[in-house]
Design an enzyme around this catalytic site. Structure first.
Site, mmCIF file in Angstrom:
data_model
loop_
_atom_site.group_PDB
_atom_site.id
_atom_site.type_symbol
_atom_site.label_atom_id
_atom_site.label_comp_id
_atom_site.label_asym_id
_atom_site.label_seq_id
_atom_site.Cartn_x
_atom_site.Cartn_y
_atom_site.Cartn_z
ATOM 1 N N CYS A 86 -1.211 8.341 0.170
ATOM 2 C CA CYS A 86 -1.341 7.308 0.456
ATOM 3 C C CYS A 86 -3.300 6.792 -0.325
ATOM 4 C CB CYS A 86 -1.127 6.329 1.210
ATOM 5 S SG CYS A 86 -0.933 4.547 0.762
ATOM 6 N N HIS A 127 8.717 5.972 0.845
ATOM 7 C CA HIS A 127 7.072 5.520 1.511
ATOM 8 C C HIS A 127 6.896 4.340 1.239
ATOM 9 C CE1 HIS A 127 2.754 7.062 1.366
ATOM 10 N NE2 HIS A 127 2.320 5.760 0.891
ATOM 11 N N GLU A 128 6.820 3.238 0.101
ATOM 12 C CA GLU A 128 6.488 2.013 -0.153
ATOM 13 C C GLU A 128 7.694 1.731 1.291
ATOM 14 O OE1 GLU A 128 4.084 2.247 -1.381
ATOM 15 O OE2 GLU A 128 3.846 3.717 -2.648
ATOM 16 N N HIS A 131 5.888 1.157 4.240
ATOM 17 C CA HIS A 131 4.653 0.077 4.371
ATOM 18 C C HIS A 131 5.547 -1.165 4.807
ATOM 19 C CE1 HIS A 131 1.017 2.095 3.065
ATOM 20 N NE2 HIS A 131 1.877 2.834 1.320
HETATM 21 ZN ZN LIG Z 1 0.992 4.104 1.039
#
Ligand SMILES: [Zn+2]
Length: 137
Positions: A86, A127-128, A131
């Site tokens: 990341c 993954h996003e 966040h």
């Molecule tokens: Zn990330």
């Protein structure tokens, strides 16, 4: 405008809020910042440029896609441990990702969309969207 990448873990661990049409500038800034970092980054969430809104920009199958308020509505296949990095973090870590997901989101024009993603594209979206919940790999 290209923004600086946030690396403050305490900030990145805060959840993000739903985005609306007043966040258009953030959409533009996120795309500009992703573009500027595309040699080493395939996707970004808005909190990585300091805005806690549920907006992601990613290169999915090589094409720039913006998702506003995306929700993963379905997950299928056997989840697998993937090694990810990341731009906001040092090094890489493992995360459990599903190989197939369905997603509902608003596109850049705030039109409602629904799509199915597989493999690496599905991994990037997982993954996003993590966040947005303040989850870091
Ligand atoms: Zn990330």
């Amino acid at each position: 405008m290209v923004k600086e990448i946030v690396k403050d873990r305490a900030f990145l661990k805060l959840p993000s809020e739903p985005a609306d049409k007043s966040d258009r500038q953030t959409v533009t800034d996120l795309c500009d910042t992703l573009e500027a970092n595309k040699a080493r980054c395939v996707g970004m969430a808005a909190n990585m440029i300091g805005v806690r809104k549920r907006i992601l920009a990613a290169y999915l199958s090589g094409k720039l896609v913006v998702m506003i308020n995306p929700v993963i509505t379905g997950r299928s296949g056997e989840p697998a441990e993937e090694t990810e990095s990341c731009l906001s973090l040092i090094g890489s870590s493992k995360a459990l990702r599903y190989p197939i997901i369905s997603v509902e989101y608003l596109d850049r024009s705030f039109k409602r969309k629904r799509a199915i993603y597989r493999g690496f594209d599905a991994q990037i979206i997982q993954h996003e969207t993590d966040h947005f919940e303040g989850i870091l790999i």
